[in-house]
Enzyme design. Structure first.
Site, PDB file in Angstrom:
ATOM      1  N   THR A   1      43.390   0.770 -10.885  1.00 38.35           N
ATOM      2  CA  THR A   1      43.041   1.278 -12.578  1.00 38.35           C
ATOM      3  C   THR A   1      42.684   2.638 -12.320  1.00 38.35           C
ATOM      4  OG1 THR A   1      42.120   0.304 -14.464  1.00 38.35           O
ATOM      5  CG2 THR A   1      40.796   0.199 -12.487  1.00 38.35           C
TER       6      THR A   1
ATOM      7  N   THR B   1      47.631   3.126 -14.723  1.00 40.25           N
ATOM      8  CA  THR B   1      46.726   3.391 -15.665  1.00 40.25           C
ATOM      9  C   THR B   1      47.242   3.524 -16.946  1.00 40.25           C
ATOM     10  OG1 THR B   1      45.169   4.650 -14.023  1.00 40.25           O
ATOM     11  CG2 THR B   1      44.840   5.053 -16.320  1.00 40.25           C
TER      12      THR B   1
END
EC number: 3.4.25.2
Length: 176
Positions: A6, A167
């Protein structure tokens, strides 16, 4: 299969501290969730904390960090160092796969399972797969614009979300 990472970004400017994360959870080549919350306030609202890595591992580390923070009377540096020491030496904790990014009004630290407690040399820190892109964008924005900490954090992670496939652009924002 592997859980992919992430992006979490923390920016300090003037008296403002902002932490932003994306919301994507990826397993192998599949997006499992797009609205996960990977940053939160802790320590009675005086600390921002974000994670990259395994969610269950990160939750266990959040709890341990919060306990260390209480144990050390709100001393972020001592709490981070003590968590890193436990993380490195405890057989169960050593297997946890996550990174923590923590910040208060004075400090920002990246805490890893290999015992590192890293204080960034400038006013931006980031963890996760989109981190290099967010750091590059954030440093340029800090140096060459008059944007606020929040604007810099959001633009940095937005740029990372356009480059890093792990992301997304569903952001969670926390501020001190």
């Amino acid at each position: 299969m592997k859980w992919r990472s992430t992006t979490v970004v923390c920016v300090r400017k003037n008296d403002s501290v902002v932490m932003v994360s994306d919301g994507q959870v990826t397993y192998g080549n599949t997006i499992m969730k797009g609205n996960a919350k990977k940053v939160r306030k802790m320590g009675e609202g005086n600390v921002l904390a974000g994670f990259a890595g395994s969610v269950a591992d990160a939750m266990a580390l959040f709890d341990r960090f919060e306990a260390k923070y209480r144990e050390w009377g709100g001393n972020l540096l001592k709490s981070a160092v003590e968590l890193a020491k436990d993380w490195r030496t405890d057989r169960v904790l050593r297997r946890l796969e996550a990174l923590l990014l923590v910040a208060d009004k004075k400090y920002t630290f990246i805490i890893s399972g290999t015992g590192e407690v890293i204080q960034p040399e400038d006013d931006i820190a980031s963890i996760g797969s989109g981190s290099p892109y967010a750091i590059a964008a954030g440093r340029a924005l800090l140096k060459h614009t008059n944007l606020s900490a929040k604007e810099i954090a959001l633009e940095s992670i937005r740029i990372a979300s356009e480059i890093c496939i792990y992301t997304n652009d569903n952001f969670t924002i926390e501020e001190l």
